[in-house]
Design a protein around this motif. Structure first.
Motif, PDB file in Angstrom:
ATOM      1  N   VAL A  97     -29.456 -29.666   3.782  1.00 33.34           N
ATOM      2  CA  VAL A  97     -28.235 -29.353   4.535  1.00 33.34           C
ATOM      3  C   VAL A  97     -27.049 -29.795   3.693  1.00 33.34           C
ATOM      4  CG1 VAL A  97     -29.320 -29.598   6.809  1.00 33.34           C
ATOM      5  CG2 VAL A  97     -28.251 -31.576   5.739  1.00 33.34           C
ATOM      6  N   GLU A  98     -25.856 -29.423   4.110  1.00 30.82           N
ATOM      7  CA  GLU A  98     -24.636 -29.878   3.434  1.00 30.82           C
ATOM      8  C   GLU A  98     -24.568 -31.393   3.485  1.00 30.82           C
ATOM      9  OE1 GLU A  98     -21.752 -30.470   1.315  1.00 30.82           O
ATOM     10  OE2 GLU A  98     -21.942 -28.318   1.720  1.00 30.82           O
ATOM     11  N   ARG A  99     -24.416 -32.023   2.320  1.00 32.52           N
ATOM     12  CA  ARG A  99     -24.387 -33.487   2.270  1.00 32.52           C
ATOM     13  C   ARG A  99     -23.017 -34.045   1.932  1.00 32.52           C
ATOM     14  NH1 ARG A  99     -30.226 -35.346   0.251  1.00 32.52           N
ATOM     15  NH2 ARG A  99     -31.361 -33.786   1.411  1.00 32.52           N
ATOM     16  N   LEU A 100     -22.107 -33.215   1.506  1.00 33.94           N
ATOM     17  CA  LEU A 100     -20.775 -33.709   1.149  1.00 33.94           C
ATOM     18  C   LEU A 100     -19.779 -33.398   2.255  1.00 33.94           C
ATOM     19  CD1 LEU A 100     -20.522 -32.857  -2.656  1.00 33.94           C
ATOM     20  CD2 LEU A 100     -21.262 -34.978  -1.560  1.00 33.94           C
ATOM     21  N   GLY A 101     -20.131 -33.773   3.464  1.00 34.63           N
ATOM     22  CA  GLY A 101     -19.285 -33.482   4.603  1.00 34.63           C
ATOM     23  C   GLY A 101     -18.284 -34.562   4.935  1.00 34.63           C
ATOM     24  N   SER A 102     -18.345 -35.704   4.244  1.00 33.39           N
ATOM     25  CA  SER A 102     -17.421 -36.793   4.551  1.00 33.39           C
ATOM     26  C   SER A 102     -17.021 -37.514   3.274  1.00 33.39           C
ATOM     27  CB  SER A 102     -18.062 -37.792   5.524  1.00 33.39           C
ATOM     28  OG  SER A 102     -19.064 -38.535   4.863  1.00 33.39           O
ATOM     29  N   VAL A 103     -15.909 -38.200   3.365  1.00 27.25           N
ATOM     30  CA  VAL A 103     -15.426 -38.984   2.224  1.00 27.25           C
ATOM     31  C   VAL A 103     -16.419 -40.097   1.893  1.00 27.25           C
ATOM     32  CG1 VAL A 103     -13.549 -40.457   1.386  1.00 27.25           C
ATOM     33  CG2 VAL A 103     -13.021 -38.436   2.741  1.00 27.25           C
ATOM     34  N   GLU A 104     -17.009 -40.724   2.913  1.00 26.64           N
ATOM     35  CA  GLU A 104     -17.932 -41.831   2.687  1.00 26.64           C
ATOM     36  C   GLU A 104     -19.150 -41.383   1.891  1.00 26.64           C
ATOM     37  OE1 GLU A 104     -16.665 -41.011   5.768  1.00 26.64           O
ATOM     38  OE2 GLU A 104     -15.133 -42.579   5.679  1.00 26.64           O
ATOM     39  N   VAL A 105     -19.713 -40.240   2.257  1.00 20.36           N
ATOM     40  CA  VAL A 105     -20.880 -39.731   1.541  1.00 20.36           C
ATOM     41  C   VAL A 105     -20.484 -39.333   0.123  1.00 20.36           C
ATOM     42  CG1 VAL A 105     -22.659 -37.943   1.482  1.00 20.36           C
ATOM     43  CG2 VAL A 105     -22.051 -39.027   3.643  1.00 20.36           C
ATOM     44  N   LEU A 106     -19.313 -38.731  -0.043  1.00 19.38           N
ATOM     45  CA  LEU A 106     -18.858 -38.368  -1.389  1.00 19.38           C
ATOM     46  C   LEU A 106     -18.691 -39.614  -2.246  1.00 19.38           C
ATOM     47  CD1 LEU A 106     -17.974 -36.312  -3.491  1.00 19.38           C
ATOM     48  CD2 LEU A 106     -15.650 -36.519  -2.584  1.00 19.38           C
ATOM     49  N   ARG A 107     -18.142 -40.673  -1.699  1.00 24.19           N
ATOM     50  CA  ARG A 107     -18.022 -41.927  -2.463  1.00 24.19           C
ATOM     51  C   ARG A 107     -19.395 -42.405  -2.925  1.00 24.19           C
ATOM     52  NH1 ARG A 107     -14.253 -44.365   2.031  1.00 24.19           N
ATOM     53  NH2 ARG A 107     -12.239 -43.653   1.310  1.00 24.19           N
ATOM     54  N   ALA A 108     -20.386 -42.352  -2.027  1.00 26.87           N
ATOM     55  CA  ALA A 108     -21.754 -42.760  -2.386  1.00 26.87           C
ATOM     56  C   ALA A 108     -22.303 -41.859  -3.485  1.00 26.87           C
ATOM     57  CB  ALA A 108     -22.649 -42.734  -1.160  1.00 26.87           C
ATOM     58  N   TRP A 109     -22.021 -40.561  -3.399  1.00 26.21           N
ATOM     59  CA  TRP A 109     -22.500 -39.640  -4.420  1.00 26.21           C
ATOM     60  C   TRP A 109     -21.836 -39.929  -5.765  1.00 26.21           C
ATOM     61  CZ3 TRP A 109     -20.539 -36.129  -7.818  1.00 26.21           C
ATOM     62  CH2 TRP A 109     -21.492 -35.358  -8.508  1.00 26.21           C
ATOM     63  N   ILE A 110     -20.538 -40.154  -5.763  1.00 28.86           N
ATOM     64  CA  ILE A 110     -19.815 -40.425  -7.009  1.00 28.86           C
ATOM     65  C   ILE A 110     -20.398 -41.649  -7.706  1.00 28.86           C
ATOM     66  CG2 ILE A 110     -17.588 -41.218  -7.925  1.00 28.86           C
ATOM     67  CD1 ILE A 110     -16.255 -39.325  -5.821  1.00 28.86           C
ATOM     68  N   THR A 111     -20.674 -42.696  -6.949  1.00 24.61           N
ATOM     69  CA  THR A 111     -21.249 -43.909  -7.537  1.00 24.61           C
ATOM     70  C   THR A 111     -22.703 -43.675  -7.939  1.00 24.61           C
ATOM     71  OG1 THR A 111     -19.757 -45.283  -6.235  1.00 24.61           O
ATOM     72  CG2 THR A 111     -21.688 -46.361  -7.158  1.00 24.61           C
ATOM     73  N   GLY A 112     -23.486 -43.071  -7.059  1.00 29.40           N
ATOM     74  CA  GLY A 112     -24.899 -42.852  -7.339  1.00 29.40           C
ATOM     75  C   GLY A 112     -25.147 -41.928  -8.512  1.00 29.40           C
ATOM     76  N   SER A 113     -24.247 -40.995  -8.745  1.00 33.38           N
ATOM     77  CA  SER A 113     -24.404 -40.051  -9.855  1.00 33.38           C
ATOM     78  C   SER A 113     -24.054 -40.681 -11.196  1.00 33.38           C
ATOM     79  CB  SER A 113     -23.528 -38.823  -9.637  1.00 33.38           C
ATOM     80  OG  SER A 113     -22.158 -39.168  -9.746  1.00 33.38           O
ATOM     81  N   GLY A 114     -23.431 -41.855 -11.162  1.00 32.80           N
ATOM     82  CA  GLY A 114     -23.054 -42.511 -12.407  1.00 32.80           C
ATOM     83  C   GLY A 114     -21.679 -42.123 -12.921  1.00 32.80           C
ATOM     84  N   LEU A 115     -20.927 -41.352 -12.134  1.00 36.85           N
ATOM     85  CA  LEU A 115     -19.576 -40.999 -12.564  1.00 36.85           C
ATOM     86  C   LEU A 115     -18.698 -42.228 -12.694  1.00 36.85           C
ATOM     87  CD1 LEU A 115     -18.788 -37.774 -10.516  1.00 36.85           C
ATOM     88  CD2 LEU A 115     -19.159 -37.969 -12.976  1.00 36.85           C
ATOM     89  N   VAL A 116     -18.958 -43.229 -11.860  1.00 34.27           N
ATOM     90  CA  VAL A 116     -18.223 -44.492 -11.919  1.00 34.27           C
ATOM     91  C   VAL A 116     -19.241 -45.629 -11.893  1.00 34.27           C
ATOM     92  CG1 VAL A 116     -16.166 -43.545 -10.789  1.00 34.27           C
ATOM     93  CG2 VAL A 116     -17.916 -44.697  -9.424  1.00 34.27           C
TER      94      VAL A 116
END
Length: 197
Positions: A30-49
């Motif tokens: 399903v769509e997982r980037l529906g909130s700022v909180e989840v996007l923050r987790a994705w940004i960190t988890g992906s290694g971008l930061v």
């Protein structure tokens, strides 16, 4: 949550081999980037930061911007269109445009134990983070060896594209723990049903 073993809609996956492909995986199941909180987790988890990077300044416009980039990268990676087709050309132009911004600037700083760790100069902006993902897509799309390693998961109804870096290039699933296990269970059930028949 163990990385690469996402089974619930709220979990994120980071097992595709490239950050731009990890972004594509945020649509499944399903769509997982529906909130700022989840996007923050994705940004960190992906290694971008690096872990611990403050992202409190992210606002509700961020998820929409990342989803828009994801929608542009998808057809380019999946090869659903070809150069000269208007949708393909527009997607490529947008990815190239986003890649122009400077990505977050890393610094090496000593940690508490004296070991060098990666930190950013300051809180990264949306454009810088989008540029990092867009650049990853540009590098992937222009590297013939990497493009040759792109695979579509063979799992039932799994749209995830991953980079196959396995020995012999025989990886079949986006994740052995997710789609691979489903396939093994289905195969076992088929064999058991044949044995009963």
């Amino acid at each position: 949550m163990a990385l690469g073993t996402a089974t619930a809609p709220h979990e994120l996956r980071f097992d595709t081999g490239r950050v731009c492909l990890d972004l594509l995986a945020t649509t499944h199941p399903v769509e997982r980037l529906g909130s700022v909180e989840v996007l923050r987790a994705w940004i960190t988890g992906s290694g971008l930061v690096p872990p611990g990077t403050p992202l409190a300044h992210a606002d509700p416009s961020w998820p929409a911007a990342f989803r828009e980039l994801r929608d542009r990268i998808g057809p380019l990676v999946r090869g659903r269109a070809a150069p000269g087709v208007r949708a393909y050309d527009l997607a490529l132009a947008r990815v190239n445009d986003l890649a122009r911004a400077a990505p977050p600037a890393p610094r090496a700083v000593p940690g508490d134990d004296g070991v060098l760790t990666r930190r950013l100069d300051g809180p990264p902006g949306r454009a810088a983070l989008l540029a990092a993902v867009a650049r990853d897509a540009v590098y992937l799309l222009t590297d013939p060896v990497a493009r040759a390693g792109l695979r579509q998961c063979e799992g039932d109804n799994c749209p995830i594209v991953y980079l196959d870096t396995s020995r012999g290039h025989r990886r079949r699933w986006c994740s052995s723990e997710v789609c691979g296990n489903r396939e093994r269970v289905a195969r076992h059930r088929r064999r058991a049903a044949l044995a009963r028949a």
